[in-house]
Design an enzyme around this catalytic site. Sequence first.
Site: not given
Length: 362
Positions: A103, A173, A197
């Site tokens: 990511w 993030d 998530k």
Amino acid sequence: MSERIYNFSAGPACLPLSVLQKAQSELLSFNGIGMSIMEISHRSSHFDSVIDSAKQGLRSLLDIPENYQILFLQGGASLQFSMIPINFLKPDNTADYIVTGAWGKKAIKEAARVGNAVALYNSEDSGFKSTPSWEELDYSSNATYIHYTSNETIEGVEFKSDLDVTGTPVICDMSSNIMSKPIDLEKYAVIYAGAQKNIGPSGVTLVIIRDDMLAKVPENQHTLLDYRAIAKKDSMLNTPNTWGIYIIDLVCKWLEEKGGLKEMERENKDKAQILYDAIDSSDGFYRGHADRNARSLMNVTFNLPSEVLEKQFAEEATAQSLDGLKGHRSVGGIRASIYNAFPKEGVETLVGFMDRFREIHG
Ligand SMILES: *Cc1c(COP(=O)(O)O)cnc(C)c1O
């Protein structure tokens, strides 16, 4: 099938059963109004109370001070990879990125389209298994911000502390570990997280942004990419994901009832320990992917002696109602995602399965 199974999916991921039940009970008539939350205007007083309550819940759980705004956006965490540099990086500016997984790699790629994006750290060549210590990094003297990923969901690599730097805004993030433990929120200028998530369904992205960052947004920005404009309109420049915000509100209430983020951290440590202990005591049959000091409490990644066994492991587990254990397609192996809503009994059931599988194949 009416029975719920153990769902180890990395995201969208399992939600608390009581949240699903509450949503179910209100699906046809929210608060007795004779309509679903999905069927009413985002500008109605009913939805106003939902978004206010969700913000209040987040503020209280994460201890968010008044000089930070809470936004609900769309486009996923992935759109933030672009929105961050579009709003805060000029072509001749430098931004520091710490790349500890897939990511973070995507995030720096988008920033490089806009300005000078420097990777202070990039562990790709060694397979994204590690996190740096904050002290070892050679920060740029003129960076407009520092960006990192607190938990790399695919590789299962997590930082154990908040980055503590003065002067340069820190942007993080937190998609896959937000609300899994208390954080020192004031160390951050911007935090963002896709909801799917740990805090809700897909389709809504939480952004927590400090007022001085809003002031830095360039004039004449495209409206829907403009954090300041979005904040000014309370996330309602256009129609927000009303259903997603509603579920986030229910998840916050569930977290409050459970005792907040300290209690979550205790449970998450406990669950992860059970799984890592099973890996470490398997005489090398199961091998953890991440370095020990970087092991994620949320995504436990490991390998078996061969890909054939890994495939068999995931298939047999699924047949025994342990679903979603196949690792991400880019790295293979096994990944057990055990977010806040994942129950400890599910972890214990998996460990029982792992022991039996090893007895047969070890
Ligand atoms: C899942 C994930 C993303 C991408 O989220 P989308 O909402 O699908 O864009 C980004 N960062 C991290 C850490 C993630 O876990």
